[in-house]
Scaffold this motif. Structure first.
Motif, PDB file in Angstrom:
ATOM      1  N   ALA A 277       1.626   7.012  -6.683  1.00  0.00           N
ATOM      2  CA  ALA A 277       0.329   7.846  -6.930  1.00  0.00           C
ATOM      3  C   ALA A 277       1.152   9.373  -6.623  1.00  0.00           C
ATOM      4  CB  ALA A 277      -0.509   7.639  -5.816  1.00  0.00           C
TER       5      ALA A 277
ATOM      6  N   ARG B 130      -6.003   0.937   6.020  1.00  0.00           N
ATOM      7  CA  ARG B 130      -6.536   0.027   4.816  1.00  0.00           C
ATOM      8  C   ARG B 130      -7.911  -0.806   5.507  1.00  0.00           C
ATOM      9  NH1 ARG B 130      -5.318  -5.005   6.855  1.00  0.00           N
ATOM     10  NH2 ARG B 130      -3.717  -5.160   8.100  1.00  0.00           N
TER      11      ARG B 130
ATOM     12  N   ARG C 118     -15.493   1.625   2.362  1.00  0.00           N
ATOM     13  CA  ARG C 118     -15.544   1.506   0.880  1.00  0.00           C
ATOM     14  C   ARG C 118     -14.829   2.541   0.221  1.00  0.00           C
ATOM     15  NH1 ARG C 118     -20.960  -1.802   0.036  1.00  0.00           N
ATOM     16  NH2 ARG C 118     -20.622  -3.466   1.320  1.00  0.00           N
ATOM     17  N   VAL C 119     -13.646   3.083   0.599  1.00  0.00           N
ATOM     18  CA  VAL C 119     -12.771   3.930  -0.229  1.00  0.00           C
ATOM     19  C   VAL C 119     -11.578   3.634  -0.299  1.00  0.00           C
ATOM     20  CG1 VAL C 119     -14.368   6.235   0.844  1.00  0.00           C
ATOM     21  CG2 VAL C 119     -12.165   5.223   1.923  1.00  0.00           C
ATOM     22  N   ASN C 120     -10.863   4.549  -1.145  1.00  0.00           N
ATOM     23  CA  ASN C 120      -9.377   4.178  -1.386  1.00  0.00           C
ATOM     24  C   ASN C 120      -8.324   4.130  -0.091  1.00  0.00           C
ATOM     25  OD1 ASN C 120      -6.387   4.644  -2.334  1.00  0.00           O
ATOM     26  ND2 ASN C 120      -7.249   4.791  -4.120  1.00  0.00           N
ATOM     27  N   PRO C 121      -7.516   3.344   0.318  1.00  0.00           N
ATOM     28  CA  PRO C 121      -6.792   3.681   1.548  1.00  0.00           C
ATOM     29  C   PRO C 121      -5.958   4.838   1.382  1.00  0.00           C
ATOM     30  CG  PRO C 121      -6.577   1.235   0.684  1.00  0.00           C
ATOM     31  CD  PRO C 121      -7.398   2.087  -0.530  1.00  0.00           C
ATOM     32  N   ALA C 122      -5.529   5.201   0.202  1.00  0.00           N
ATOM     33  CA  ALA C 122      -4.712   6.181   0.127  1.00  0.00           C
ATOM     34  C   ALA C 122      -5.715   7.607   0.354  1.00  0.00           C
ATOM     35  CB  ALA C 122      -4.112   6.705  -1.491  1.00  0.00           C
ATOM     36  N   ALA C 123      -6.839   7.604   0.132  1.00  0.00           N
ATOM     37  CA  ALA C 123      -7.784   8.723   0.474  1.00  0.00           C
ATOM     38  C   ALA C 123      -7.937   8.629   2.103  1.00  0.00           C
ATOM     39  CB  ALA C 123      -9.257   8.371  -0.252  1.00  0.00           C
TER      40      ALA C 123
ATOM     41  N   ASP D  18       1.067   4.367  -2.776  1.00  0.00           N
ATOM     42  CA  ASP D  18       1.010   5.546  -2.339  1.00  0.00           C
ATOM     43  C   ASP D  18       2.154   6.533  -2.885  1.00  0.00           C
ATOM     44  OD1 ASP D  18      -1.453   5.066  -0.881  1.00  0.00           O
ATOM     45  OD2 ASP D  18      -0.438   5.120   0.873  1.00  0.00           O
TER      46      ASP D  18
ATOM     47  N   ALA E 276     -10.607   1.834   5.184  1.00  0.00           N
ATOM     48  CA  ALA E 276     -10.817   1.919   3.692  1.00  0.00           C
ATOM     49  C   ALA E 276     -12.047   0.944   3.499  1.00  0.00           C
ATOM     50  CB  ALA E 276      -9.768   2.014   2.826  1.00  0.00           C
TER      51      ALA E 276
ATOM     52  N   GLU F 212       0.822  -1.166  -0.005  1.00  0.00           N
ATOM     53  CA  GLU F 212      -0.029   0.083  -0.094  1.00  0.00           C
ATOM     54  C   GLU F 212       1.067   1.312   0.039  1.00  0.00           C
ATOM     55  OE1 GLU F 212      -0.157  -2.260   2.410  1.00  0.00           O
ATOM     56  OE2 GLU F 212      -2.109  -3.412   1.749  1.00  0.00           O
TER      57      GLU F 212
END
Length: 188
Positions: free
Chosen positions: A41, A137, A144-149, A38, A140, A34
């Motif tokens: 990204a 994580r 139900r969202v992105n771990p980076a978010a 990141d 997330a 993860e």
């Protein structure tokens, strides 16, 4: 000067041609996949923002490796700061648990009021992390969202909470200490 479409097309080509090598680079330099995701990204975000500095196609991968290297350095510094903060928080938590629970009431009320001022998603990310002890994580997956978010929201929510309350509520207390301290059980 190239048009916006040409600019986007070039960026897409650079991304497609360099994503896998950059991911492999990051995976070899981070402990968690993860974290590598990141780093990649963030590297491409920097590349997009600084695309005017991006060299010709023959040199672009080397430039991206340089960007990724700086992103990794920031990532590692952040990890070290997080570890040191965690250790300080663990020590303070021991002090808070041993202290008089009546002292916490005004602090808890201040935190509840500050939490109410956060956005719903920021409040949920913060409380799932601190009260429920979930990793980003895991948060997330729950939301139900992105771990980076989640990581980004968590950093912002902590900063916003500190802005609303201040880092220290009392000489020995800390915003996150009070959040984690168990509530006293009422018994009659």
């Amino acid at each position: 000067m190239s048009s916006g479409i040409e600019h986007e097309d070039r960026f897409r080509r650079v991304y497609a041609g360099n994503f896998q090598p950059l991911l492999a680079y990051a995976l070899r330099r981070t402990e968690q996949p993860e974290d590598a995701a990141d780093v990649v990204a963030e590297t491409f975000l920097v590349a997009w923002r600084r695309s005017y500095e991006m060299p010709a196609d023959a040199e672009v991968r080397l430039w991206l490796y340089g960007v990724a290297r700086r992103v990794l350095a920031n990532h590692h510094r952040t990890g070290l700061r997080r570890e040191r903060l965690g250790e300080r928080l663990r020590h303070r938590l021991r002090d808070v648990v041993a202290a008089d629970p009546g002292r916490e009431v005004p602090e808890r009320l201040a935190i509840q009021a500050a939490l109410a001022r956060l956005g719903e998603l920021d409040r949920e990310v913060l409380t799932l992390t601190i009260w429920e002890g979930l990793e980003p994580r895991e948060v997330a997956a729950v939301l139900r969202v992105n771990p980076a978010a989640v990581r980004t929201r968590l950093l912002r929510a902590r900063a916003r909470l500190r802005d609303l309350i201040g880092d220290d509520l009392a000489p020995s207390g800390h915003v996150l200490d009070v959040l984690k301290a168990p509530a006293a059980k009422e018994g009659r």
